[in-house]
Design a protein around this motif. Structure first.
Motif, short mmCIF file in Angstrom:
data_model
loop_
_atom_site.label_atom_id
_atom_site.label_comp_id
_atom_site.label_asym_id
_atom_site.label_seq_id
_atom_site.Cartn_x
_atom_site.Cartn_y
_atom_site.Cartn_z
N GLY A 40 0.83 -1.19 0.00
CA GLY A 40 0.00 0.00 0.00
C GLY A 40 0.87 1.24 0.00
N VAL A 41 0.21 2.37 0.01
CA VAL A 41 0.92 3.65 0.04
C VAL A 41 1.03 4.09 1.49
CG1 VAL A 41 0.91 6.05 -0.73
CG2 VAL A 41 0.12 4.24 -2.26
N GLY A 42 2.24 4.38 1.91
CA GLY A 42 2.49 4.79 3.29
C GLY A 42 2.87 6.25 3.37
N TRP A 48 4.69 0.77 0.69
CA TRP A 48 5.04 0.12 1.95
C TRP A 48 4.46 -1.29 1.96
CZ3 TRP A 48 5.78 2.71 7.18
CH2 TRP A 48 6.37 3.98 7.05
N ILE A 49 5.04 -2.14 2.79
CA ILE A 49 4.46 -3.44 3.09
C ILE A 49 3.74 -3.29 4.42
CG2 ILE A 49 4.92 -5.85 3.73
CD1 ILE A 49 7.42 -5.72 1.94
N PHE A 50 2.48 -3.70 4.44
CA PHE A 50 1.67 -3.71 5.66
C PHE A 50 1.31 -5.16 5.95
CE2 PHE A 50 1.03 0.44 3.71
CZ PHE A 50 1.23 1.30 4.77
N THR A 51 1.84 -5.69 7.04
CA THR A 51 1.59 -7.08 7.38
C THR A 51 1.65 -7.25 8.89
OG1 THR A 51 2.24 -9.36 6.85
CG2 THR A 51 4.03 -7.79 7.11
N ALA A 52 1.36 -8.42 9.33
CA ALA A 52 1.55 -8.78 10.74
C ALA A 52 2.42 -10.03 10.75
CB ALA A 52 0.22 -9.06 11.42
N ARG A 53 3.43 -10.05 11.60
CA ARG A 53 4.31 -11.21 11.67
C ARG A 53 3.52 -12.43 12.08
NH1 ARG A 53 9.40 -11.83 14.24
NH2 ARG A 53 9.46 -13.39 12.63
N GLN A 54 3.72 -13.50 11.37
CA GLN A 54 2.99 -14.73 11.72
C GLN A 54 3.39 -15.21 13.12
OE1 GLN A 54 2.18 -17.82 8.80
NE2 GLN A 54 2.93 -19.34 10.26
N LYS A 55 4.67 -15.10 13.44
CA LYS A 55 5.18 -15.62 14.71
C LYS A 55 4.59 -14.89 15.93
CE LYS A 55 9.60 -16.35 17.09
NZ LYS A 55 11.06 -16.19 16.96
N THR A 56 4.49 -13.56 15.85
CA THR A 56 4.09 -12.77 17.02
C THR A 56 2.74 -12.07 16.86
OG1 THR A 56 5.23 -10.82 16.17
CG2 THR A 56 6.50 -12.29 17.63
N LYS A 57 2.23 -12.03 15.64
CA LYS A 57 0.99 -11.30 15.30
C LYS A 57 1.17 -9.78 15.47
CE LYS A 57 -1.06 -15.27 14.77
NZ LYS A 57 -0.23 -16.06 13.92
N ILE A 58 2.40 -9.32 15.63
CA ILE A 58 2.70 -7.89 15.77
C ILE A 58 2.71 -7.27 14.37
CG2 ILE A 58 4.46 -6.19 16.47
CD1 ILE A 58 3.46 -7.55 18.91
N ALA A 59 2.07 -6.09 14.25
CA ALA A 59 2.04 -5.38 12.97
C ALA A 59 3.45 -4.98 12.56
CB ALA A 59 1.16 -4.15 13.08
N LEU A 62 6.62 -1.60 6.64
CA LEU A 62 7.96 -1.43 6.08
C LEU A 62 7.94 -0.59 4.81
CD1 LEU A 62 8.57 -5.24 6.12
CD2 LEU A 62 9.83 -3.68 7.56
N PRO A 63 8.65 0.53 4.81
CA PRO A 63 8.80 1.25 3.55
C PRO A 63 9.61 0.37 2.59
CG PRO A 63 9.58 2.56 5.42
CD PRO A 63 9.33 1.18 5.92
#
Length: 172
Positions: A40-42, A48-59, A62-63
């Motif tokens: 998406g546009v940041g 930017w990449i907008f995701t949540a880490r699979q391991k921690t579910k933390i957002a 990343l530009p």
């Protein structure tokens, strides 16, 4: 590695996905899970990449650096991506690591390469050693605390030296 011309398609593909992770800090599973919906546009109007880490579910936001953006463009019409709906043609972790050993041999890299090394490279070589604050690196990596990032990224002598020079100038 980035400048090595790899003529075997599967090896070049693995190298590109590894480099993508070096420039984004994404773990294997997080790179595997990426789709076009994660782009998406940041801030600043850049991708930017907008995701949540699979391991921690933390957002994790990343530009996208130009190298990572170029790799995405390179594979946007790749058959594997078209069929799976994924952003990149990521192979299994076992195959990625096996081919990374082959790439290390071709590039005369003596250090053992695994996909996890890309995430470490992002934390140390790409970000921290280029002056990105550890708090920012921690947020991009999706860590729950700075302690995790400190454990991940060794404090580099260069950073210590630069910090002390700055302090010295302030104290004079």
């Amino acid at each position: 590695m980035q400048n090595k011309e790899l003529k075997i398609e599967r090896v070049a593909l693995v190298c590109d996905v590894f480099l993508f992770s070096c420039y984004t800090g994404l773990s294997f599973i997080d790179a595997w899970n990426l789709t076009k919906d994660n782009i998406g546009v940041g801030i600043g109007g850049n991708k930017w990449i907008f995701t949540a880490r699979q391991k921690t579910k933390i957002a994790s936001h990343l530009p996208l650096l130009p190298v990572a953006e170029d790799i995405i463009k390179k594979y946007e019409k790749h058959l594997m991506c078209t069929i799976s709906g994924k952003l990149l043609p990521v192979l299994s972790n076992q195959k990625m690591n096996a081919y990374l050993k082959e790439i290390a041999d071709l590039c005369k890299i003596t250090k053992e390469l695994t996909f996890h090394i890309a995430r470490h490279t992002f934390a140390t070589t790409v970000t921290l050693s280029n002056g990105v604050p550890i708090e920012s690196v921690s947020k991009m990596l999706g860590h729950k605390s700075i302690k995790t990032t400190q454990h991940y990224a060794k404090i580099l002598d260069k950073k210590v030296s630069e910090g002390m020079l700055t302090l010295k100038k302030k104290l004079v």
